[in-house]
Design a protein around this motif. Structure first.
Motif: not given
Lengths: 497, 83
Positions: A154, A157-159, A180-181, A265
């Protein structure tokens, strides 16, 4: 023996191949991917998490049926033509491709001549421009899905996932599966439209029953917030994504002032819909119908286009999902191979197709792009990513014919040939023309604006001189060189008339 | 199940999983942008070969879509800059 060529190796193309072979035809299938399956069955053994795959047994059965077919993967088909009358032998459809590793300098030319062709070229994501969307870390939802499925990675990491339609759900699930978060899924449509569009069987578009429940389960399991009537209106960051501004959207997708909030994000995945890949059908002379909100190849009940011997199936005929594509592909394949419409072998596919078409219309009503989205653009927002052309530059020249606007601004003339920005540019031009007309002569405003927008032909930005990116040297191969006109990156004069 | 593939990016050796695209290997190594466009850096946008944002030079051949080309052991990847 009838020779059927098939453009595209996704669900529609594979089903067409299977059907045409079963009906006794010789089949040549050309697909741009390194592996068959299209976007829906994108995969790589050993990398793809099987939980991301749906209907994979069907895919394997389809692959198994291709034994007698000639299959070219990694085929960039750059020309598709109907040869005039007479019979020089070998069929009237002529397809030209180069085959090999993507964009390699040493691909080999392949020319396919066939009696019939099934255009099953599919669709790609339509991500609407948003201020900040050129920052690294912003991708289409389809890219997030492809990277997760095919590469097991991804971008962030924060999508944050935003856009419209049920396809956002499997994207969120895939992101979660690669670690991913997903900080939220923001669906632009509102409850009323969703209820009207989705009921009574919302899961059908995503495949067999249970699939939607599975995605909803994934949202819950991974604690992913799902918001409706909400969208990303700005992406924040200097050298890469650092956050996004989300806002409530009204029924026309206009941001509601005062509802903005910042979400932290490092990646944003945008998917507001799909754009069918029409260029092969258009080059073959097939009629397309619709407007910038949705333009598709015209087909009849037999999946025949308006050109003899040319069939179309799947997303190029209307966004309907994999099950619709499989059914349409089967019908097209059978008919292209010469079966009659009332042949019992078509019965199942006809039934599925008709049901899926009704569903697709409901979904379009619920999730279709609304015109208010342009309100989230600034004048200096880049709309054409290739040539860095801003919204302001496009709107300023909205009054001149589309082709002149493009030559003046270079909007849509870069390497992607307006595949990414075409629909957005058309929307901005139409809006600017409409507001100019309103401030001018109100009486003929609407008609005038429409006439202007239509004056560039029904195909808008979808006509392209080459169907796929190829190198100049490849066009010069001795298998009949292309005309000089077609080598020019700029729009050849005959093409936008 | 999949093995390793090593490629050279701007003289640095990085490794990915066999079968990944060049874009997949680059992202797996923590890179998200690798082309200089008119207004800043670009990496993957469409991921399926449509947008041409992710172009790289591979073994001296320019204009290769990183999201479409499978990484091959020993590939030399160079950034592209658009003037």
């Amino acid at each position: 023996m009838t020779h059927v060529a098939i453009l595209g190796g996704g669900p529609a193309g594979l089903a067409a191949a299977q059907a045409a072979l079963a009906a006794g035809a010789a089949v040549t299938l050309l697909d741009e991917g390194g592996r068959l399956g299209g976007q829906f069955w994108r995969h790589h053994a050993g990398i793809t998490d099987p939980r991301m795959q749906h209907g994979f047994e069907r895919f394997e059965r389809l692959l198994g049926s291709l034994e007698r077919a000639e299959v070219h993967s990694g085929a960039a088909v750059w020309s598709a033509e109907l040869r005039d009358g007479g019979d020089g032998g070998g069929g009237r459809i002529v397809l030209r491709a180069v085959v090999g590793d993507a964009d390699a300098a040493d691909r080999r030319p392949v020319v396919v001549q066939a009696d019939a062709v099934v255009v099953a070229t599919g669709a790609h994501d339509l991500a609407l421009p948003v201020p900040g969307w050129t920052l690294p870390g912003v991708t289409t939802a389809g890219a997030a899905q492809a990277l997760a499925k095919r590469d097991g990675v991804s971008v962030g990491r924060r999508t944050l996932v935003a856009g419209a339609g049920p396809f956002l759900l499997p994207v969120a699930q895939s992101l979660a599966l690669v670690g991913a978060t997903v900080v939220g899924v923001h669906e632009a449509s509102r409850t009323g439209a969703l209820a009207r569009g989705w009921l009574p069987k919302p899961w059908e578009l995503l495949g067999k029953s249970g699939e939607l429940a599975e995605y909803v389960g994934a949202l819950v399991r991974h604690r992913i917030p799902y918001r409706i009537g909400s969208g990303v209106v700005r992406v924040l960051g200097v050298e890469r994504v650092e956050g996004a501004v989300v806002a409530q959207l009204d029924t026309q997708w206009r941001p509601v002032p005062g509802t903005e909030r910042v979400i932290e994000c490092d990646a944003v995945a945008l998917g507001h819909g799909f754009t069918p890949r029409l260029e092969a059908a258009i080059m073959l002379g097939c009629e397309v119908e619709g407007d910038r909100r949705g333009r598709f190849v015209v087909v009849d009940d037999a999946q025949r286009t308006t050109m003899p011997g040319v069939f179309a199936a799947g997303e190029v005929t209307g966004i309907g999902g994999a099950d619709a594509a499989l059914a349409e592909g089967a019908i097209a394949g059978f008919r292209a191979a010469g079966l009659a419409q009332d042949d019992p072998r078509l019965r199942d596919a006809l039934r599925v197709r008709d049901r899926m078409r009704r569903l697709a219309r409901r979904l379009e009503r619920a999730h279709g792009i609304r015109p208010g989205w342009t309100a989230w653009l600034d004048d200096d927002t880049i709309v054409c990513r290739c040539e860095a052309v801003t919204k302001g530059a496009i709107a300023e020249r909205a009054e001149v014919p589309l082709r002149a606007m493009r030559l003046a601004t270079r909007a849509g003339l870069g390497p992607c040939q307006a595949r990414t920005c075409g629909r957005a540019v058309e929307a901005i031009v139409a809006e600017a023309r409409a507001s100019a007309a309103v401030t001018g002569a109100a009486g003929e405003a609407v008609g005038g604006a429409n006439a202007g927008a239509q004056g560039d032909g029904a195909v808008g930005f979808d006509r392209r001189p080459l169907l796929a990116p190829v190198r100049l040297g490849e066009l010069a191969e001795p298998t009949e060189p292309a005309s000089d006109e077609n080598r020019n990156e700029a729009w050849p004069s005959g093409c936008s008339a | 199940m999949s093995g390793t593939v090593r490629i050279v990016v701007d003289d640095e050796l990085i490794s990915g999983r066999d079968g990944q695209t060049i874009a997949g290997v680059l992202i797996g190594s923590g890179r998200i942008a690798w082309r200089t466009a008119q207004h800043g850096e670009r990496g993957v946008f469409c991921g399926i070969g449509v947008c041409h944002d992710c172009l790289v030079t591979v073994n001296g051949v320019e204009g290769v879509r990183a999201c479409q080309r499978r990484a091959v052991e020993g590939d030399r990847i160079e950034r592209e800059v658009r003037s």
